[in-house]
Design a protein around this motif. Structure first.
Motif, PDB file in Angstrom:
ATOM      1  N   GLN A 319       0.849  -1.183   0.000  1.00 32.52           N
ATOM      2  CA  GLN A 319       0.000   0.000   0.000  1.00 32.52           C
ATOM      3  C   GLN A 319       0.886   1.235   0.000  1.00 32.52           C
ATOM      4  OE1 GLN A 319      -2.844  -0.176   3.224  1.00 32.52           O
ATOM      5  NE2 GLN A 319      -3.163  -2.369   2.963  1.00 32.52           N
ATOM      6  N   ALA A 320       0.319   2.365  -0.371  1.00 34.58           N
ATOM      7  CA  ALA A 320       1.067   3.627  -0.396  1.00 34.58           C
ATOM      8  C   ALA A 320       0.226   4.724   0.218  1.00 34.58           C
ATOM      9  CB  ALA A 320       1.458   3.987  -1.824  1.00 34.58           C
ATOM     10  N   GLY A 321       0.899   5.697   0.834  1.00 31.54           N
ATOM     11  CA  GLY A 321       0.202   6.828   1.439  1.00 31.54           C
ATOM     12  C   GLY A 321       1.056   8.078   1.385  1.00 31.54           C
ATOM     13  N   HIS A 322       0.415   9.234   1.413  1.00 31.20           N
ATOM     14  CA  HIS A 322       1.105  10.519   1.365  1.00 31.20           C
ATOM     15  C   HIS A 322       1.240  11.079   2.772  1.00 31.20           C
ATOM     16  CE1 HIS A 322       0.969  11.112  -3.066  1.00 31.20           C
ATOM     17  NE2 HIS A 322      -0.065  10.313  -2.955  1.00 31.20           N
ATOM     18  N   GLY A 323       2.455  11.495   3.123  1.00 30.94           N
ATOM     19  CA  GLY A 323       2.681  12.146   4.398  1.00 30.94           C
ATOM     20  C   GLY A 323       2.267  13.609   4.351  1.00 30.94           C
ATOM     21  N   SER A 324       2.361  14.277   5.497  1.00 28.22           N
ATOM     22  CA  SER A 324       1.966  15.689   5.569  1.00 28.22           C
ATOM     23  C   SER A 324       2.846  16.578   4.701  1.00 28.22           C
ATOM     24  CB  SER A 324       2.023  16.170   7.027  1.00 28.22           C
ATOM     25  OG  SER A 324       3.334  15.969   7.557  1.00 28.22           O
ATOM     26  N   SER A 325       4.091  16.140   4.469  1.00 27.99           N
ATOM     27  CA  SER A 325       5.002  16.922   3.630  1.00 27.99           C
ATOM     28  C   SER A 325       4.909  16.565   2.158  1.00 27.99           C
ATOM     29  CB  SER A 325       6.448  16.705   4.107  1.00 27.99           C
ATOM     30  OG  SER A 325       6.803  15.335   3.994  1.00 27.99           O
ATOM     31  N   GLY A 326       4.005  15.645   1.822  1.00 32.40           N
ATOM     32  CA  GLY A 326       3.850  15.231   0.431  1.00 32.40           C
ATOM     33  C   GLY A 326       4.686  14.030   0.057  1.00 32.40           C
ATOM     34  N   THR A 327       5.475  13.507   0.995  1.00 37.07           N
ATOM     35  CA  THR A 327       6.298  12.331   0.734  1.00 37.07           C
ATOM     36  C   THR A 327       5.420  11.087   0.628  1.00 37.07           C
ATOM     37  OG1 THR A 327       8.083  13.328   2.013  1.00 37.07           O
ATOM     38  CG2 THR A 327       8.263  10.977   1.540  1.00 37.07           C
ATOM     39  N   ILE A 328       5.737  10.236  -0.353  1.00 38.96           N
ATOM     40  CA  ILE A 328       4.985   8.995  -0.547  1.00 38.96           C
ATOM     41  C   ILE A 328       5.664   7.890   0.242  1.00 38.96           C
ATOM     42  CG2 ILE A 328       4.221   7.273  -2.217  1.00 38.96           C
ATOM     43  CD1 ILE A 328       4.099   9.465  -4.303  1.00 38.96           C
ATOM     44  N   HIS A 329       4.921   7.236   1.109  1.00 43.34           N
ATOM     45  CA  HIS A 329       5.441   6.130   1.907  1.00 43.34           C
ATOM     46  C   HIS A 329       4.906   4.820   1.340  1.00 43.34           C
ATOM     47  CE1 HIS A 329       6.961   8.884   4.956  1.00 43.34           C
ATOM     48  NE2 HIS A 329       5.776   9.506   4.946  1.00 43.34           N
ATOM     49  N   ARG A 330       5.806   3.857   1.129  1.00 41.46           N
ATOM     50  CA  ARG A 330       5.437   2.523   0.675  1.00 41.46           C
ATOM     51  C   ARG A 330       5.543   1.564   1.850  1.00 41.46           C
ATOM     52  NH1 ARG A 330       8.759   0.184  -2.137  1.00 41.46           N
ATOM     53  NH2 ARG A 330       7.467  -1.013  -3.574  1.00 41.46           N
TER      54      ARG A 330
END
Length: 595
Positions: A319-330
Motif C-alpha cells: 500500500q502507499a500513502g502521502h505524508g503531511s510533507s507530500g512524501t509517498i510512503h510505501r
C-alpha cells in the motif's frame, strides 16, 4: 460426478463407484498376483470432466509425475476427460512418466491402433454430448431471457420471487420505497462513498439474500454493494440478456450469446430519468478515477501475494500513502482488518523489507557450504519424519482395510437377502457412515509418506533451489519492477513475518510451482509441505537511533518490524522453530529446512 444431485444419489453414487473399483482390483489380483494396489481414490464431487482445471485432477497428475501413481483406473472413460485435446495431453503426460490408464467399462487394448482409435471416438462422443447439452441449456435460458424472465439467482431489493411462477418477480412495496430513497440519496450526495456513509447512518440496510447474510443482522452497505444496486436495470422494468458478453464483438458471437436489453416481465419501480441520472453520475466518477490513475506513478510491490503475517495468517499487501510533507510512503499491511485481534501489527516499510529479502538471496549464493548443509538438514529431517510416519501409516491402512471389509460385507448381504424397508434404511445409513469414515481416512493417508528417503531427491531439491536463486539474481539488475516480482514468485513460495523472525519458503520442484502459479496459489496452511524449504532470520535491535526515529515518525516501520528486518539468522526445522543450525558469524545465513 458432474452435478451435486448425482453426488447425493445413493444408488450409482461415488460410494458405488469406489466399491466397483475395489472389487475390480481384487478380481485382477486373483487373476494375476501383485497386479496392483489402490494408492488413493481421487474424488471430484459436482465437477464436470470437460476441463482439466480441477484441483483433484491436478493433484492426481502431480502424483503421477512424482511416481506415486503408475495406473489411473476409472469406472468410465468419460469420468477422466470429455475433451479430446485434454485427453491427448493426458496420454502424452502418462507416457512421459511411464504410466497408463484403464477404464473398467471400455477395456480396449490401447497398444494397438484400433484400440486407440476406439478410445478417441468415445472421448469425441463424450465431448459432443457435453457440448450439445451445454448448448441446449444455453438456448433455453436465452429464450426465457428474451421473454423477460429470470433464470435463477436471488431477487434484487424491491422485488420478491413469485411464489408459483418461476422466472417472475413481484414488487415488494416496502423495499421498493427504500430503493427509491437510496437512489435519491446517491444523487443528493454525489458519490458512492458519501452515499454509503449516509445510508449506514440512517440505518437503511441492504437486502439479505444468502444464508450467511441472513445470519448477519448488522450487514451494512459498501462501495461494491451500492454500485451493484445503482447499476441494476431491473428497476426500470428492463432485462439484460447475456450481460457477460456485453463488451464482446457481436459478430464473433452466436445468436443466443449476443447482448440485448429487453422488456422485463415485472413492472418498474423507478423513474427512468432518475435511473439514468444515477448512471451518468457513476460514469463521471469512473472517468475521473481513470484519469487520476493514468497520471499516477505505477507502484509495484515485489512481495505482494507471497507475504503473510505469522501472527494472524492474513496476507500482507503493498500500500502507499502521502505524508503531511507530500512524501509517498510505501509499506505492507493487512489486506483486510483482522477481527477480534487485540494487538494489530504496525505497518512494515516496503523498501527495507524488500531489500532485506534480496540481500538474503544474494548471501545464500556466496556463503560457502550453505547448500551442502541444507541438503544434510533436509535428509535428517526427512528420516526423522519417516520413522515416526511408517507405524502410523500401517495402523491407518489396517483401519482402512477393516472399514472396506465391513462395507463389502454389508453390500453383499444386502444384495443376497430380502430386507424390509426399515432394514434397507438402516443398511443405507450404515454404509453412508462407513463411507464418510473411509473418505476421511483416505485423505489422512494421503498426507503420510512411509517411504524411505531418496538421497538423490534431496540433491535435486537443493540444486533446484540454488539454480532458481542464481537465475533470479542474474537477471535482477536489468529486470523491470514487474519482471522482478515474477522472478521472486517463481523462486519464493511464501514469506512469513512474525514478531522476531522472517521465514522465507522456497519452491523445490517446477511441477508444483507452475501448477500453483497457474491454477490455485497455495497459502500458509497448505497441507503439502514436502516440497518446501524454509529459512528464518532473527534480528538484533538496530543501533542507528536516527533511522529508528525516522521510521517510527513516518508510521511505516515499528520496533517489531525493524526486528523482523535484522541480520542474525537462524533456520527453523519442521514445526519446531527452536531446532536450528546457527551460522558461525553474524552476517552469515543459517542452514536448515522444514518439510
Amino acid at each position: 460426478m458432474s452435478t451435486e444431485d448425482q453426488v447425493n444419489v445413493f444408488e450409482g453414487s461415488l460410494d458405488s463407484q469406489k466399491y466397483r473399483i475395489s472389487e475390480f482390483v481384487q478380481y485382477k489380483n486373483r487373476q494375476q498376483a501383485d497386479w496392483g494396489n489402490i494408492v488413493e481414490f481421487y474424488v471430484e464431487e459436482g465437477v464436470s470432466a470437460g476441463t482439466t482445471n480441477r484441483p483433484v485432477y491436478q493433484k492426481l497428475m502431480s502424483d503421477v509425475r512424482k511416481g506415486k501413481v503408475n495406473l489411473i483406473l476409472v469406472s468410465d472413460l468419460t469420468r477422466l476427460s470429455r475433451n479430446l485435446m485434454d485427453f491427448c495431453s493426458l496420454i502424452n503426460e502418462l507416457e512421459k512418466h511411464h504410466a497408463s490408464y484403464l477404464s473398467m467399462k471400455e477395456q480396449f487394448d490401447t497398444s494397438t491402433p484400433i484400440g486407440r482409435m476406439l478410445v478417441y471416438i468415445i472421448i469425441i462422443l463424450g465431448q459432443f454430448e457435453r457440448e450439445q447439452t451445454s448448448e441446449r441449456v444455453a438456448v433455453n435460458c436465452h429464450s426465457r431471457a428474451l421473454r423477460g424472465l429470470v433464470n435463477g439467482g436471488p431477487a434484487p431489493m424491491g422485488y420478491d420471487k413469485h411464489p408459483d411462477k418461476k422466472g417472475l418477480l413481484v414488487v415488494n412495496e416496502a423495499e421498493a420505497q427504500r430503493v427509491q430513497k437510496i437512489f435519491q440519496i446517491f444523487l443528493d450526495e454525489g458519490s458512492r462513498a458519501k452515499a454509503v456513509a449516509k445510508l449506514n447512518e440512517l440505518g437503511i440496510r441492504p437486502k439479505r439474500t444468502s444464508t450467511k447474510q441472513k445470519e448477519n443482522k448488522n450487514s451494512i452497505w459498501n462501495y461494491q454493494s451500492l454500485g451493484s444496486l445503482i447499476e441494476n436495470i431491473a428497476y426500470i422494468g428492463k432485462r439484460e440478456v447475456n450481460k457477460v458478453y456485453k463488451d464482446e464483438d457481436p459478430s464473433h458471437l452466436k445468436p443466443w450469446q449476443k447482448y440485448q436489453i429487453v422488456p422485463a416481465a415485472w413492472p418498474a419501480i423507478l423513474d427512468e430519468k432518475i435511473f439514468f441520472d444515477a448512471q451518468s453520475l457513476l460514469e463521471e466518477a469512473s472517468l475521473r478515477e481513470r484519469t487520476r490513475m493514468s497520471k499516477t506513478e505505477k507502484r509495484i510491490f515485489l512481495l505482494t501475494s507471497i507475504l503473510t503475517c505469522g501472527i494472524t495468517g492474513i496476507p500482507l499487501v503493498g500500500q502507499a500513502g502521502h505524508g503531511s510533507s507530500g512524501t509517498i510512503h510505501r509499506y505492507y499491511h493487512y489486506s483486510r482488518r483482522p477481527k477480534d485481534l487485540k494487538v494489530v501489527r504496525p505497518r512494515l516499510n516496503a523498501d527495507e523489507l524488500e531489500e532485506k529479502v534480496i540481500s538474503e538471496l544474494r548471501s545464500a549464493l556466496v556463503t560457502q557450504g550453505y547448500f551442502d548443509d541444507l541438503e544434510k538438514t533436509l535428509k535428517s529431517q526427512s528420516d526423522s519424519n519417516t520413522k515416526g510416519g511408517a507405524a502410523e501409516f500401517d495402523r491407518a491402512q489396517k483401519e482402512l482395510k477393516d472399514i472396506q471389509n465391513r462395507i463389502t460385507s454389508i453390500w453383499t448381504n444386502q444384495s443376497r437377502m430380502q430386507l424390509s424397508e426399515d432394514a434397507l434404511k438402516l443398511a443405507s445409513d450404515e454404509l453412508n457412515r462407513l463411507a464418510k469414515q473411509k473418505q476421511d481416512l483416505e485423505k489422512y493417508l494421503s498426507t503420510l509418506d512411509p517411504k524411505a528417503s531418496d538421497p538423490f531427491a534431496f540433491k535435486e531439491q537443493t540444486l533446484f533451489v540454488e539454480n532458481q536463486i542464481r537465475w533470479c539474481m542474474q537477471g535482477w539488475a536489468k529486470a523491470t519492477p514487474a519482471m522482478r516480482k515474477r522472478l521472486l514468485r517463481r523462486t519464493i513460495k511464501e514469506i512469513v513475518v512474525t514478531q522476531t523472525e522472517l521465514l522465507i519458503t522456497f519452491w523445490t520442484n517446477s511441477e508444483d510451482r507452475d501448477f500453483s502459479l497457474k491454477v490455485e496459489p497455495q497459502g500458509e496452511n497448505s497441507n503439502n509441505k514436502s516440497n518446501i524449504i524454509s529459512f528464518g532470520c532473527r534480528s538484533r535491535p538496530s543501533s542507528n537511533t536516527n533511522q529508528r526515529r525516522r521510521a517510527t515518525s513516518s508510521g511505516t516501520v515499528p520496533d517489531s518490524a525493524a526486528e523482523a528486518a535484522g541480520e542474525n539468522l537462524k533456520c527453523a526445522v519442521g514445526e519446531n522453530q527452536n531446532s536450528s543450525i546457527r551460522s558461525s558469524g553474524n552476517d552469515k545465513i543459517g542452514r536448515g529446512a522444514r518439510t
